[in-house]
Design a protein around this motif. Structure first.
Motif, mmCIF file in Angstrom:
data_model
loop_
_atom_site.group_PDB
_atom_site.id
_atom_site.type_symbol
_atom_site.label_atom_id
_atom_site.label_comp_id
_atom_site.label_asym_id
_atom_site.label_seq_id
_atom_site.Cartn_x
_atom_site.Cartn_y
_atom_site.Cartn_z
ATOM 1 N N MET A 37 81.147 -24.761 14.320
ATOM 2 C CA MET A 37 80.896 -24.385 12.925
ATOM 3 C C MET A 37 79.406 -24.239 12.652
ATOM 4 N N MET A 38 78.595 -25.078 13.307
ATOM 5 C CA MET A 38 77.144 -24.989 13.130
ATOM 6 C C MET A 38 76.639 -23.635 13.616
ATOM 7 N N GLY A 39 77.126 -23.221 14.784
ATOM 8 C CA GLY A 39 76.730 -21.917 15.304
ATOM 9 C C GLY A 39 77.206 -20.791 14.415
ATOM 10 N N ALA A 40 78.445 -20.911 13.929
ATOM 11 C CA ALA A 40 79.009 -19.863 13.083
ATOM 12 C C ALA A 40 78.283 -19.761 11.748
ATOM 13 N N LYS A 41 77.810 -20.896 11.245
ATOM 14 C CA LYS A 41 77.191 -20.911 9.913
ATOM 15 C C LYS A 41 75.718 -20.530 9.949
ATOM 16 N N HIS A 42 74.989 -21.034 10.936
ATOM 17 C CA HIS A 42 73.528 -20.915 10.902
ATOM 18 C C HIS A 42 72.953 -19.881 11.870
ATOM 19 N N ASP A 43 73.680 -19.525 12.913
ATOM 20 C CA ASP A 43 73.076 -18.722 13.977
ATOM 21 C C ASP A 43 73.720 -17.351 14.161
ATOM 22 N N MET A 49 75.088 -7.698 14.810
ATOM 23 C CA MET A 49 76.442 -7.368 14.364
ATOM 24 C C MET A 49 76.458 -6.041 13.607
ATOM 25 N N ASP A 50 75.424 -5.806 12.810
ATOM 26 C CA ASP A 50 75.323 -4.518 12.108
ATOM 27 C C ASP A 50 75.182 -3.370 13.106
ATOM 28 N N LEU A 51 74.354 -3.575 14.130
ATOM 29 C CA LEU A 51 74.172 -2.535 15.146
ATOM 30 C C LEU A 51 75.480 -2.247 15.868
ATOM 31 N N CYS A 247 77.952 -5.246 27.685
ATOM 32 C CA CYS A 247 77.373 -6.457 28.277
ATOM 33 C C CYS A 247 77.951 -7.719 27.652
ATOM 34 N N LEU A 248 78.128 -7.707 26.335
ATOM 35 C CA LEU A 248 78.581 -8.909 25.631
ATOM 36 C C LEU A 248 80.036 -9.259 25.917
ATOM 37 N N ILE A 249 80.765 -8.354 26.545
ATOM 38 C CA ILE A 249 82.113 -8.678 27.016
ATOM 39 C C ILE A 249 82.061 -9.886 27.961
ATOM 40 N N ASN A 250 80.909 -10.081 28.602
ATOM 41 C CA ASN A 250 80.739 -11.179 29.560
ATOM 42 C C ASN A 250 80.508 -12.544 28.909
ATOM 43 N N LEU A 251 80.268 -12.582 27.604
ATOM 44 C CA LEU A 251 79.902 -13.852 26.962
ATOM 45 C C LEU A 251 80.947 -14.963 27.120
ATOM 46 N N PRO A 252 82.236 -14.689 26.928
ATOM 47 C CA PRO A 252 83.210 -15.780 27.103
ATOM 48 C C PRO A 252 83.152 -16.416 28.490
ATOM 49 N N HIS A 253 82.884 -15.605 29.502
ATOM 50 C CA HIS A 253 82.772 -16.143 30.859
ATOM 51 C C HIS A 253 81.566 -17.073 30.977
ATOM 52 N N ALA A 274 77.384 -24.616 24.737
ATOM 53 C CA ALA A 274 78.494 -23.669 24.855
ATOM 54 C C ALA A 274 79.257 -23.535 23.544
ATOM 55 N N THR A 275 79.513 -24.675 22.886
ATOM 56 C CA THR A 275 80.281 -24.618 21.644
ATOM 57 C C THR A 275 79.479 -23.958 20.526
ATOM 58 N N ARG A 276 78.182 -24.216 20.508
ATOM 59 C CA ARG A 276 77.350 -23.553 19.491
ATOM 60 C C ARG A 276 77.288 -22.045 19.762
ATOM 61 N N LEU A 277 77.172 -21.676 21.037
ATOM 62 C CA LEU A 277 77.176 -20.262 21.417
ATOM 63 C C LEU A 277 78.501 -19.615 21.042
ATOM 64 N N LEU A 278 79.585 -20.348 21.248
ATOM 65 C CA LEU A 278 80.903 -19.848 20.856
ATOM 66 C C LEU A 278 80.952 -19.591 19.358
ATOM 67 N N GLY A 279 80.410 -20.520 18.584
ATOM 68 C CA GLY A 279 80.426 -20.363 17.134
ATOM 69 C C GLY A 279 79.646 -19.156 16.659
ATOM 70 N N GLU A 280 78.451 -18.962 17.219
ATOM 71 C CA GLU A 280 77.606 -17.868 16.729
ATOM 72 C C GLU A 280 78.062 -16.503 17.230
ATOM 73 N N SER A 281 78.825 -16.476 18.320
ATOM 74 C CA SER A 281 79.212 -15.181 18.897
ATOM 75 C C SER A 281 80.692 -14.854 18.731
ATOM 76 N N GLN A 282 81.467 -15.749 18.124
ATOM 77 C CA GLN A 282 82.915 -15.555 18.124
ATOM 78 C C GLN A 282 83.349 -14.297 17.377
ATOM 79 N N ASP A 283 82.660 -13.947 16.293
ATOM 80 C CA ASP A 283 83.036 -12.731 15.570
ATOM 81 C C ASP A 283 82.774 -11.486 16.416
ATOM 82 N N ILE A 284 81.674 -11.513 17.165
ATOM 83 C CA ILE A 284 81.346 -10.372 18.026
ATOM 84 C C ILE A 284 82.388 -10.219 19.126
ATOM 85 N N THR A 285 82.638 -11.298 19.852
ATOM 86 C CA THR A 285 83.553 -11.202 20.989
ATOM 87 C C THR A 285 84.982 -10.913 20.537
#
Length: 314
Positions: A37-43, A49-51, A247-253, A274-285
């Protein structure tokens, strides 16, 4: 919740005869969720995402370099995501008659995306085949981001003096060609035997610019000639967005690797990352995985040339 706690048991390291209490599992679960949640909220990488909203396919991965452009050096260095992005961004900084707001927004999105690209390359290039190219990309990007330069060329000055996008591309193509021809002349025809992993950084950077700028000159003659400079900028933005998306398709791995491959001493830190990275990138992936993903293994997906080879035949 109890079923999830049961699943967590196999990820907890216990000493012999130790038992784990449900309360501790709930604590672990709460801690993990808080970092997500910290990653999703702050990072959240909002500019990136706009790009990525400009990208609807992976076509840009194929478009930015053409096989019709012959390499000047005999044995080319391996291409990589970061070098391609940094080279394209350098070109876009140098395009004339583009509003500063558009240019700055593009730069912010690349700044946000570049850190993910480099994380992916560092994490998944297990055989270190991309090190020479990624080192060159790091140098190129620092100079482009901080000084708005490509090697020793002032990109903002090129943007001011160029009369068209075509002229900008030609200036950069000419400079990169000069660098490569000077290098090959010093090699006295021994370029084929040289180790592409030991090429100087400026040669790797120039080779990337030579291939990309000359490809775009071909595209310009074919389909960009009637476009305004702003429209050319927007078309290149889509290409960069497509490259980021692939490239970002690789993020979950990468996230999974952080959880599993670290030593016991570092595992807590790595799981937090990893969990913070998951939070900040989950919408993208989540959005990217709705697409039709090329059938590449994780070992192949790290390489942009593997993507290009597959896309050529689809």
């Amino acid at each position: 919740m109890h079923g999830y706690e049961q699943d967590l048991r196999k990820f907890v390291l216990l000493l012999e005869s130790e038992a784990i209490q449900n309360g501790y599992l709930m604590f672990i679960n709460t801690s993990i969720n808080s970092y997500i949640m910290m990653g999703a909220k702050h990072d959240q990488p909002k500019y990136l995402m706009d790009l990525l909203e400009n990208s609807t396919s992976f076509e840009g991965v194929l478009k930015f370099e053409s096989d019709l452009v012959s390499p000047i050096i005999g044995k080319e260095p391996l291409n990589c995501w970061s070098l391609s992005v940094a080279t394209l961004t350098s070109i876009m900084i140098a395009l004339p008659k583009v509003q500063n707001e558009k240019r700055n927004k593009l730069l912010q999105s690349v700044i946000e995306g570049f850190k993910y690209v480099r994380l992916i390359e560092k994490s998944l290039d297990v055989h270190k085949e991309l090190v020479s190219s990624t080192n060159a990309a790091d140098f190129l990007w620092v100079v482009a981001e901080l000084r708005r330069e490509w090697l020793d060329m002032d990109l903002q000055k090129i943007a001011r003096v160029s009369k068209s996008s075509k002229e900008t591309l030609q200036i950069l193509a000419n400079k990169s060609e000069d660098i490569l021809k000077e290098f090959t002349s010093k090699m006295n025809g021994n370029m084929v035997e040289s180790d592409h992993n030991n090429l100087p950084e400026n040669v790797i950077i120039a080779n990337s610019m030579d291939k990309i700028s000359n490809t775009l000159l071909l595209v310009y003659e074919e389909s960009y000639h009637s476009a305004s400079d702003t429209q050319v900028f927007e078309k290149l933005s889509v290409i960069i967005a497509d490259i980021f998306a692939a490239c970002l398709i690789n993020l979950p791995h990468v996230i999974l690797m952080k959880c599993y491959s670290s030593s016991i001493e570092e595992r807590e830190k790595c799981i937090k990352e990893a969990t913070r990275l998951l939070g900040e990138s989950q919408d993208i992936t989540k959005d990217l995985w709705k697409r039709e993903i090329p059938n590449l293994s994780p070992g192949q997906s790290i390489y942009i040339d593997e993507w290009r080879a597959l896309l050529k035949h689809t």
